[in-house]
Structures are given as C-alpha cells and as structure tokens.
Design a protein around this motif. Sequence first.
Motif, short mmCIF file in Angstrom:
data_model
loop_
_atom_site.label_atom_id
_atom_site.label_comp_id
_atom_site.label_asym_id
_atom_site.label_seq_id
_atom_site.Cartn_x
_atom_site.Cartn_y
_atom_site.Cartn_z
N PRO A 1 0.81 -1.23 0.00
CA PRO A 1 0.00 0.00 0.00
C PRO A 1 0.85 1.28 0.00
CG PRO A 1 -0.83 -1.53 1.63
CD PRO A 1 0.46 -2.09 1.13
N ILE A 2 1.95 1.26 0.71
CA ILE A 2 2.82 2.45 0.74
C ILE A 2 3.40 2.71 -0.65
CG2 ILE A 2 5.02 3.35 1.63
CD1 ILE A 2 4.37 1.97 4.26
N LEU A 3 3.86 1.66 -1.31
CA LEU A 3 4.43 1.82 -2.64
C LEU A 3 3.39 2.27 -3.66
CD1 LEU A 3 6.89 -1.17 -2.78
CD2 LEU A 3 7.46 1.24 -2.86
N VAL A 4 2.19 1.73 -3.57
CA VAL A 4 1.14 2.12 -4.52
C VAL A 4 0.79 3.59 -4.34
CG1 VAL A 4 -1.29 1.78 -5.10
CG2 VAL A 4 0.20 -0.19 -4.81
N ILE A 5 0.64 4.03 -3.11
CA ILE A 5 0.31 5.43 -2.85
C ILE A 5 1.47 6.34 -3.28
CG2 ILE A 5 -0.11 7.12 -1.04
CD1 ILE A 5 -1.76 4.94 0.37
N ALA A 6 2.69 5.95 -2.96
CA ALA A 6 3.85 6.77 -3.32
C ALA A 6 4.04 6.84 -4.83
CB ALA A 6 5.11 6.22 -2.66
N TRP A 7 3.66 5.79 -5.55
CA TRP A 7 3.84 5.80 -7.00
C TRP A 7 2.71 6.55 -7.70
CZ3 TRP A 7 2.01 4.23 -11.76
CH2 TRP A 7 2.95 4.16 -12.78
N VAL A 8 1.49 6.44 -7.20
CA VAL A 8 0.33 7.03 -7.86
C VAL A 8 0.14 8.51 -7.48
CG1 VAL A 8 -2.18 6.89 -8.04
CG2 VAL A 8 -0.82 4.83 -8.12
N ALA A 9 0.57 8.90 -6.32
CA ALA A 9 0.32 10.26 -5.82
C ALA A 9 0.80 11.37 -6.76
CB ALA A 9 0.92 10.43 -4.43
#
Length: 110
Positions: free
Chosen positions: A61-69
């Motif tokens: 979840p951290i990586l998905v948010i950091a990549w999509v933000a």
Amino acid sequence: MVLSPLLLAIALVLALIVLLPARRLHLAGVPGRIIGLYAVCVWALAFFLAVRPVAARFLIPILVIAWVAPFIAAGERVSTLVRRIRPPPRDDPPRPMKNVTPPDEPGPPG
C-alpha cells in the motif's frame, strides 16, 4: 561478490518504473533533491519487496500510494507540500537607512 543477473535486471526495471512519477514531480516544479530522495526511497522499498517479500502487507500500500500520488495530485499541490510558502516579492523600493550615529560634540570632552 557478484550480483546475479536476475537481481540486476529487477533493479534496472524498478529504476525505470520509479522514473515515471519522478518525471511528473519534475514537471510540477519540485526541487531536484526532493525528487532524488523520493526516487531512492521508492526504489529501495520496491527492491526490498522484490527480493524479500516479508512485509508485503505493509509495503505494497505504501508503494502504490507513493507511486500514484504524483499523477493524481496537481502540480501546485505537490509543490506546496514540498516547498515553504514564500511571500510574494514587494514592488516598492527599499527604504533608506536611518542614521543612528550620535552627532559629534563641538567642544573637547572634560
């Protein structure tokens, strides 16, 4: 110690994937040091997840948010979060310096 070709390929693919949102941050006007720090942190977390998927429930979840933000947030919002808000420059000329030197006395002291 020689890196295995598989790990090297994973590292290069992850680096290319991380460069996509980094480019978006660059277009939004974020300073280069912040972009570099972002890219290194996201790459390190993704590489750790690819090599040792121990904390997958926590890291994905951290990586998905950091990549999509960077794609979702507008450029103004991203730059506002990263930089301090500076007051607009003033158009009026600077005021002259005030003379605070005491005047000389006419006679000798004493």
